[in-house]
Design a protein around this motif. Structure first.
Motif, PDB file in Angstrom:
ATOM      1  N   ASN A  12       0.846  -1.347   0.041  1.00 46.33           N
ATOM      2  CA  ASN A  12      -0.080   0.007   0.070  1.00 46.33           C
ATOM      3  C   ASN A  12       0.826   1.280   0.048  1.00 46.33           C
ATOM      4  N   THR A  13       1.852   1.394   0.944  1.00 41.09           N
ATOM      5  CA  THR A  13       2.799   2.519   0.901  1.00 41.09           C
ATOM      6  C   THR A  13       4.310   1.887   1.028  1.00 41.09           C
ATOM      7  N   ILE A  14       5.153   2.863   0.635  1.00 40.32           N
ATOM      8  CA  ILE A  14       6.360   2.708   0.986  1.00 40.32           C
ATOM      9  C   ILE A  14       6.796   2.151   2.433  1.00 40.32           C
ATOM     10  N   TYR A  15       6.024   2.554   3.460  1.00 46.20           N
ATOM     11  CA  TYR A  15       6.095   2.116   4.902  1.00 46.20           C
ATOM     12  C   TYR A  15       5.978   0.748   5.147  1.00 46.20           C
ATOM     13  N   ASP A  16       5.057   0.264   4.156  1.00 43.48           N
ATOM     14  CA  ASP A  16       4.821  -1.341   4.224  1.00 43.48           C
ATOM     15  C   ASP A  16       5.909  -2.319   3.829  1.00 43.48           C
ATOM     16  N   ILE A  17       7.026  -1.590   2.923  1.00 41.28           N
ATOM     17  CA  ILE A  17       8.356  -2.472   2.331  1.00 41.28           C
ATOM     18  C   ILE A  17       8.883  -2.996   3.615  1.00 41.28           C
ATOM     19  N   ASP A  18       9.237  -4.350   3.541  1.00 41.01           N
ATOM     20  CA  ASP A  18      10.027  -4.818   4.652  1.00 41.01           C
ATOM     21  C   ASP A  18      11.527  -4.546   3.978  1.00 41.01           C
ATOM     22  N   LEU A  19      12.398  -3.569   4.733  1.00 40.77           N
ATOM     23  CA  LEU A  19      13.451  -3.207   4.173  1.00 40.77           C
ATOM     24  C   LEU A  19      14.626  -4.220   4.658  1.00 40.77           C
ATOM     25  N   ASN A  20      14.330  -4.884   5.576  1.00 41.25           N
ATOM     26  CA  ASN A  20      15.415  -5.989   6.004  1.00 41.25           C
ATOM     27  C   ASN A  20      15.254  -7.034   4.883  1.00 41.25           C
ATOM     28  N   ALA A  21      13.987  -7.533   4.731  1.00 39.80           N
ATOM     29  CA  ALA A  21      13.794  -8.566   3.766  1.00 39.80           C
ATOM     30  C   ALA A  21      14.348  -8.223   2.274  1.00 39.80           C
ATOM     31  N   ASP A  35       6.241  11.794  -6.957  1.00 37.82           N
ATOM     32  CA  ASP A  35       4.705  11.960  -6.709  1.00 37.82           C
ATOM     33  C   ASP A  35       3.634  10.668  -6.759  1.00 37.82           C
ATOM     34  N   ASN A  36       3.131  10.817  -5.774  1.00 37.53           N
ATOM     35  CA  ASN A  36       2.138   9.925  -5.332  1.00 37.53           C
ATOM     36  C   ASN A  36       2.858   8.537  -5.094  1.00 37.53           C
ATOM     37  N   THR A  37       4.129   8.705  -4.949  1.00 39.20           N
ATOM     38  CA  THR A  37       5.018   7.431  -4.202  1.00 39.20           C
ATOM     39  C   THR A  37       5.504   7.762  -3.054  1.00 39.20           C
ATOM     40  N   SER A 137       0.433   2.004  -3.757  1.00 32.99           N
ATOM     41  CA  SER A 137      -0.792   2.434  -4.062  1.00 32.99           C
ATOM     42  C   SER A 137      -0.552   4.121  -4.403  1.00 32.99           C
ATOM     43  N   PRO A 138      -1.281   4.650  -5.183  1.00 31.28           N
ATOM     44  CA  PRO A 138      -0.987   6.260  -4.987  1.00 31.28           C
ATOM     45  C   PRO A 138      -1.490   6.900  -3.859  1.00 31.28           C
ATOM     46  N   ILE A 139      -0.642   7.867  -3.519  1.00 26.83           N
ATOM     47  CA  ILE A 139      -0.941   8.587  -2.358  1.00 26.83           C
ATOM     48  C   ILE A 139      -2.152   9.545  -2.548  1.00 26.83           C
ATOM     49  N   SER A 140      -2.379  10.391  -3.600  1.00 27.77           N
ATOM     50  CA  SER A 140      -3.494  11.043  -3.732  1.00 27.77           C
ATOM     51  C   SER A 140      -3.887  11.223  -5.262  1.00 27.77           C
TER      52      SER A 140
END
Length: 174
Positions: A12-21, A35-37, A137-140
């Motif tokens: 859904n968002t960049i914050y949902d990416i498991d950076l360690n994985a 934009d929108n990412t 997913s696009p933010i706005s």
């Protein structure tokens, strides 16, 4: 043909990416759309949450570059305060900007992920270059320009075909 629009990962968002994985997969660099990412298309500067996320990204050892189809004024005003290199007027999905970003990162394609909100630009361009693609997913979505709105229509057609082939789940967010 439509399979080239399939991202390796969807969140859904960049914050949902498991950076360690991502790091465990061998990724060392991140090419990201703007934009929108990272922020909404009309948000001029990074949010505190994004600054914190970028700090975590860097602390984990990732190199980052922003690749945007937007103009120099927009991209530089956003990227320079964050000390992030950028490529503006990228003309994604064309290879040139992705090649330039890989050169900036000084990493091979197989160690580089691309994050973006569009299948027609970010995913297609990244896949063509052998990058690990992550679709957000696009933010706005209501704040998008005419070309992005056109691309969204093409995405709907592609998603319909991918669903018919069983390659995209029906319950998906798009």
């Amino acid at each position: 043909m439509f399979e080239r629009l399939l991202p390796h990962m969807r969140v859904n968002t960049i914050y949902d990416i498991d950076l360690n994985a991502l790091k465990e997969r061998g990724m060392r660099g991140i090419i990201t759309d703007l934009d929108n990412t990272l922020v909404g298309a009309k948000v001029k500067l990074a949010t505190p949450e994004l600054v914190e996320w970028l700090n975590v990204v860097r602390d984990l050892g990732f190199k980052v570059v922003i690749v945007s189809n937007n103009n120099r004024t927009r991209v530089s005003a956003f990227a320079e305060p964050l000390n992030i290199p950028y490529i503006h007027a990228a003309r994604k999905p064309a290879n040139k900007a992705f090649k330039g970003a890989i050169a900036v990162l000084d990493l091979p394609a197989e160690q580089t992920a691309v994050i973006g909100d569009q299948m027609m630009t970010d995913v297609l361009g990244g896949r063509r270059m052998g990058l690990h693609t992550i679709l957000v997913s696009p933010i706005s979505p209501g704040d998008e320009g005419i070309m992005t709105r056109f691309n969204r229509r093409l995405e709907k057609i592609a998603l319909s075909r991918l669903r018919k082939k069983g390659l995209w789940p029906e319950e998906d967010r798009k």
